[in-house]
Scaffold this active site. Structure first.
Site, PDB file in Angstrom:
ATOM      1  N   GLU A  43       0.891  -0.926  -0.092  1.00 27.36           N
ATOM      2  CA  GLU A  43       0.271  -0.528   0.070  1.00 27.36           C
ATOM      3  C   GLU A  43       1.178   1.701  -0.273  1.00 27.36           C
ATOM      4  O   GLU A  43       0.428   2.016  -0.209  1.00 27.36           O
ATOM      5  CB  GLU A  43      -0.979   0.202   1.195  1.00 27.36           C
ATOM      6  CG  GLU A  43      -2.410   0.831   1.057  1.00 27.36           C
ATOM      7  CD  GLU A  43      -3.324   0.700   1.923  1.00 27.36           C
ATOM      8  OE1 GLU A  43      -4.079   0.043   1.461  1.00 27.36           O
ATOM      9  OE2 GLU A  43      -3.280   1.141   3.475  1.00 27.36           O
ATOM     10  N   HIS A  53       7.269 -26.853   2.776  1.00 29.44           N
ATOM     11  CA  HIS A  53       6.298 -28.093   2.191  1.00 29.44           C
ATOM     12  C   HIS A  53       5.382 -27.793   0.843  1.00 29.44           C
ATOM     13  O   HIS A  53       4.722 -28.601   0.857  1.00 29.44           O
ATOM     14  CB  HIS A  53       5.775 -29.052   2.854  1.00 29.44           C
ATOM     15  CG  HIS A  53       7.294 -29.276   3.987  1.00 29.44           C
ATOM     16  ND1 HIS A  53       7.753 -30.404   3.131  1.00 29.44           N
ATOM     17  CD2 HIS A  53       7.817 -29.341   5.007  1.00 29.44           C
ATOM     18  CE1 HIS A  53       8.353 -30.700   4.247  1.00 29.44           C
ATOM     19  NE2 HIS A  53       8.992 -29.936   5.264  1.00 29.44           N
ATOM     20  N   LYS A  60     -14.173   1.303  -4.299  1.00 32.42           N
ATOM     21  CA  LYS A  60     -14.908   1.451  -3.109  1.00 32.42           C
ATOM     22  C   LYS A  60     -15.641   2.003  -3.958  1.00 32.42           C
ATOM     23  O   LYS A  60     -17.051   1.844  -3.306  1.00 32.42           O
ATOM     24  CB  LYS A  60     -14.261   2.723  -1.942  1.00 32.42           C
ATOM     25  CG  LYS A  60     -13.312   2.171  -1.530  1.00 32.42           C
ATOM     26  CD  LYS A  60     -13.278   2.746   0.387  1.00 32.42           C
ATOM     27  CE  LYS A  60     -11.408   2.193   0.433  1.00 32.42           C
ATOM     28  NZ  LYS A  60     -11.289   3.130   1.558  1.00 32.42           N
TER      29      LYS A  60
END
Ligand code: F6P
Length: 536
Positions: free
Chosen positions: A335, A366, A494
């Site tokens: 950000e 793994h 948004k």
């Protein structure tokens, strides 16, 4: 600066002392950066770059409270939050330290009241569960620290974090807590983030199914820099913990946003966290660039990103309690530096912030370490480990550290064709099998990594570690000439979500959408389940 195609393993062969040459300690944190494609000469050129890009004056301007967040005309002063108590730090004629001390005092009193039972729920029962409702910086930092320092936790308080607007998140927590013993912290700098406000309203509605409005004040507190919106939500002035617009969301865990941390650990541990970060601040301000840990880490990152062309940075914390650290760093770094426009409004020519990802070791080994070792993409890794564990399982710790050190060694050394052939021949494989299988068993090596060691994962050391990364990210932003302290990139989605929400509420997709978006809205509408949320 040109890529020199240096083989790190040869650099080790050339200098028996590379480890001490390319490592340093600051604020109790040890950094080994010897396993990078770097020489003394490279480093000195990188330090020249930092000087040309005026890293030190920009750092000083940040600490002094100048408006280095130039698109929002704000100072960036999270470092003031962790100054020692009773400091004086004047910004525009105001001693911000006095205001900070006052809020810290309010937090301390509140935490002590909850812990010693002076603060109880509406029926007189002790508070046993604290639910933090917040997202982004109002969630990731406190959640990560609470998990990382769980061994220091105050007994009797269970912490919960609800961030996602997905109702499953809140529902799952509410099904595990009791209204009479639960304290909700509504954490939002703006107090207008839709995800948080919807969760906050739903939590309040849930509470009011069991209690009346006058009981809210024993169970709801707010942390915000927006007093007006907090009042409008109905939270008592006494229950408001304030912070300032000069604290960026992703840099806010040191402010009242750290209230869930203080409640989980006790105030003295929260203070130790601040002190550890302050120790790193002092180092960052005072050490020359050649011995300055955040500056060096930033410059190594720039070298890897812009010269070696590495697109991501993997964080491998060999500590189970740091499992949320990569997520936290994602917001901090991506950000802050996921941008490409400089101070003058031009596109930055160099590649900027890398993609940050990772998991704890040994789990990652793994899962995705195959890619780190043998893929065509080179991904630098930051290994992080604590030398002393908080458990008594010595064998586990030995194996954990052995794996941590072995992974960086393997990434650096690799295994060349001759080594593979010799090994296979010693195992008795035929020359045909060796010819067929050797390419698959080869490791190119020369893959860069840093190793960061803490003596133990204590509040002070964690504070210093977080501050190290904060400053690293800031230095990279200074070098690239971008503003690491705004986040305009989160706005568009948004705004568009609001339009789509209206469509979902009305039951008809608006005609302004592209066919994909319109089709997806249609799918959601035909599945049903769209309740009327307009009252929220
Ligand atoms: O949308 C991004 C963002 O603004 C982050 O920068 C911030 O940490 C998060 O949302 C939460 O914001 P607030 O604390 O204002 O609710």
């Amino acid at each position: 600066m040109r890529q020199q195609n240096l083989e790190i393993r040869h650099l080790f062969d050339q200098s028996g002392d590379r480890f001490s040459q390319f490592s340093l300690t600051a604020a109790g944190i040890f950094l080994d950066y010897s396993k990078n494609q770097l020489t003394e000469k490279t480093l000195s050129l990188l330090v020249d770059l930092a000087r040309e890009q005026k890293v030190e004056p920009q750092r000083d301007a940040m600490f002094a409270g100048e408006k280095v967040n130039f698109t929002e005309q704000r100072p960036v002063l999270h470092t003031a939050l962790r100054l020692p108590q009773h400091s004086t730090h004047n910004v525009d004629g105001i001693n911000v330290s006095a205001e900070i001390d006052a809020v810290l005092g309010q937090m301390q009193t509140f935490v002590e009241q909850v812990h010693n039972g002076d603060w109880r729920g509406a029926t007189g029962l002790l508070i046993t569960d604290v639910v933090n409702i917040g997202i982004g910086g109002s969630d990731l930092g406190p959640k990560m620290v609470c998990e990382a320092l769980r061994c220091y936790a105050h007994k009797g308080i269970q912490n919960h974090f609800v961030s996602n607007v997905d109702g499953h998140a809140l529902d799952s927590v509410l099904s595990r807590v009791r209204p009479a013993t639960t304290l909700f912290i509504i954490s939002s700098k703006s107090f207008s983030t839709e995800d948080t406000m919807l969760n906050a309203h739903s939590a309040r509605n849930w509470f009011l199914q069991h209690f009346s409005e006058e009981n809210l004040s024993r169970h709801f507190v707010a942390v915000s820099s927006n007093r007006v919106a907090v009042e409008a939500f109905g939270i008592d002035a006494m229950n408001q913990f304030y912070f300032w617009d000069w604290v960026g969301g992703r840099y806010s865990l040191w402010s009242a946003i750290g209230l869930p941390i203080a409640l989980a650990l006790g105030f003295s541990h929260f203070r130790a966290l601040l002190d550890g970060a302050h120790a790193m601040d002092v180092h960052f301000q005072q050490a020359p660039p050649e011995q300055n840990m955040p500056i060096l880490l930033a410059l190594i990152g720039i070298w890897n990103r812009d010269i070696l062309g590495c697109r991501s940075l993997s964080i491998a914390a060999y500590h189970q309690d740091l499992r949320a650290f990569p997520n936290y760093l994602q917001q901090l770094d991506m950000e802050s530096n996921g941008k490409q426009i400089d101070h003058q409004g031009r596109i930055v020519e160099a590649a900027t912030g890398p993609i940050i990802w990772g998991d704890v070791g040994t789990n990652g080994q793994h899962a995705y370490f195959q890619h780190l070792h043998q893929s065509s993409e080179i991904t630098p890794v930051d290994f992080i480990a604590a030398l002393r564990p908080h458990h008594q399982l010595a064998e586990h710790h030995l194996v954990l550290l052995a794996n941590c050190f072995a992974q960086s060694q393997a990434l650096m050394r690799g295994k060349n064709a001759q080594e593979v052939a010799e090994e296979m021949s010693a195992q008795g494989l035929s020359s045909d099998d060796i010819a067929r299988l050797a390419p698959h068993r080869r490791f190119t090596g020369n893959r860069p990594s840093n190793t960061i060691l803490l003596d133990e994962l204590s509040p002070a050391k964690l504070g210093a570690l977080i501050a190290l990364y904060e400053h690293k990210v800031a230095v990279q932003g200074f070098c690239w000439g971008i503003n690491s302290f705004d986040q305009w990139g989160v706005e568009l989605g948004k705004v568009l979500a609001k339009v789509i929400e209206a469509d979902l509420r009305s039951g008809t997709p608006g005609s302004s959408h592209d066919s994909s978006t319109q089709g997806l809205i249609g799918k959601a509408l035909s599945a049903g389940n769209m309740v009327d949320l307009s009252s929220c």
